[in-house]
Motif scaffolding. Structure first.
Motif: not given
Length: 479
Positions: A144-166
């Motif tokens: 999610h990309d947001l502007d300086a006021y917190g308004k959503l300007t773009a969203s996308t989703v896709g598959r990826a492998k990830v790793r949580s750190r905490a």
């Protein structure tokens, strides 16, 4: 408040009876467990590698089935970027196979004070599908990309492998943010959360932060019943999930196929007038031109009269359901009234059936492809499937049992209670719901005269029986 040994034994027995009554499957069939063992070793990791992202989770300390992980950062030139990883359940659950069939029977994870009944076997939901720290797992990764006021300007989703750190929990995060010791990705949760709360208020969203009535089981086997106030960080965390749900809804609307969580605000003038009358009877100043959403933001849930209004008014005004659409036949009713925007359930696939399907629709739309056949084949059945879910009934009934067990040995005592609901609309103004602050109990109350919302009354406890066959296991009588 600790329950007596007798009350605890009664509660445990009553909970077992409740699960039998609701036909809750407390064990998985052998074929499903075998399928889960096999599936846990088979998923192929996605080609996209985003294990570089220092994701973290925020959940209750004992949770192991972690659906979401996030990373928050500032964007060069201003604004923010939010990465939100959602467990990729479809990587483990094949449509039409035993795991999928069992999930369609269970619908959602059920929570009882003494145990959890999961949607998927723990070897999956608390194993390779869970976003536990230091594991490389498949995920649906939102950006999610947001502007300086917190308004959503773009969203996308896709598959990826990830790793949580905490793996973090709410109180720990709240303390770190308040003390100024939180690392920037964590500290940004407050900054972004507050901006999103302001946007929610501007669009007319309704945010009701009533305290949770919670039954807990301590390590020593003792039950506790009480009210738990929500922390600010829980609201900020919820804003990230809400933002994702709104983005998912818009992606599905743009693609022409999807399933939304919709909610209508009643237009019945009699109901609307009744809600205004309730506010007047409770001494709440509802000024002309002020919307219900705006009014709610001025109320304090810790005020018993405000709590009575929030409990009564929201239940009368709002009804939620799932709405399916295909082939660009966009539904007329596509808004979730409390959120004041289109919205979809998509962020808890380990605990709720529909989220797996919404996630697949969004991934397909963002990739520019058609949804999988197994998603389309099940789509129109999902609203009926979700209606069969037992989560809300199980939660409410379990609390009712705990309330009755807590007061089991106090029948005949007189308590100070607050009237938070009446049956005036159904023609029974002398019946309603009483709120007892300590212990945390809400029970049926009857009176010889019409009950007044928000009134403090003295009431004798006439019944507290976890094995009572009817729904009113706790019953007060105004004196």
């Amino acid at each position: 408040m600790h329950m007596s040994d007798e009350a605890q034994a009664a509660l445990l027995s009553a909970l077992q009876e409740l699960r039998t009554e609701l036909k809750v499957p407390t064990v998985f069939p052998k074929r499903v467990l075998a399928a889960a063992d096999e599936a846990a070793t088979k998923p192929q990791p996605p080609a996209e590698d985003r294990t570089d992202l220092p994701l973290f989770t925020i959940d209750p300390p004992t949770s192991q089935d972690l659906d979401q992980a996030m990373h928050l950062e500032r964007r060069a030139g201003g604004g923010y970027r939010v990465y939100y990883a959602i467990a990729d359940v479809a990587a483990f659950v094949e449509a039409g196979r035993p795991l999928d069939a069992e999930a369609h029977d269970r619908i959602e994870t059920l929570y009882f004070p003494d145990l959890k009944v999961p949607l998927y076997p723990p070897v999956i939901s608390e194993g390779p599908a869970s976003l536990l720290p230091d594991r490389v797992v498949p995920a649906l990764l939102w950006q999610h990309d947001l502007d300086a006021y917190g308004k959503l300007t773009a969203s996308t989703v896709g598959r990826a492998k990830v790793r949580s750190r905490a793996k973090r929990h709410y109180r720990e995060v709240q303390q770190a943010i308040d003390a100024g010791t939180a690392e920037e990705p964590v500290a940004l949760l407050r900054e972004i959360g507050r901006l999103r709360e302001a946007i929610e208020a501007d669009r007319g969203g309704i945010s009701v932060n009533l305290p949770d009535q919670e039954v807990s089981l301590d390590k020593d086997g003792t039950f506790r019943l009480g009210y738990v106030a929500t922390l600010p960080v829980e609201g900020w965390n919820e804003q990230i999930s809400l933002m994702t749900g709104m983005a998912a809804a818009q992606i599905m609307l743009d693609s022409g196929t999807g399933i939304l969580r919709t909610q209508k605000e009643t237009s019945d003038p009699n109901v609307v007038q009744r809600v205004h009358d309730i506010a007047t009877s409770l001494g709440i100043d509802w000024q002309a031109g002020l919307s219900y959403a705006q009014l709610v933001r001025t109320l304090d849930p810790n005020d018993h009269k405000h709590m009575a209004f929030l409990s009564e008014g929201t239940a009368m005004l709002l009804r939620a359901e799932y709405t399916v659409f295909r082939d660009h036949q966009i539904p007329v009713d596509k808004i979730h009234a409390a959120i004041a925007a289109p919205y979809a359930h998509c962020t808890a696939p380990l605990r709720r059936l529909v989220d797996r399907y919404a996630g697949e629709l969004c991934v397909a739309a963002c990739a520019g492809g058609a949804p999988p056949d197994w998603v389309l084949e099940a789509l129109y059945c999902l609203p009926c499937d979700m209606e069969r879910g037992k989560g809300k009934v199980a939660e409410r009934d379990a609390v009712d049992l705990a309330e009755a067990a807590t007061l089991k040995n106090r029948v005949g005592e007189v308590f100070d209670v607050t009237i938070i609901n009446t049956e005036r609309e159904s023609g029974s103004p002398k019946e309603g719901t009483a709120h007892l602050a300590e212990p945390a109990v809400m029970g049926k109350i009857t009176s010889g005269t019409p009950l007044q919302l928000g009134a403090s009354v003295r009431a004798e406890l006439k019944r507290a029986d976890p094995f009572f066959a009817g729904k009113q296991k706790v019953l007060f009588r105004a004196v």
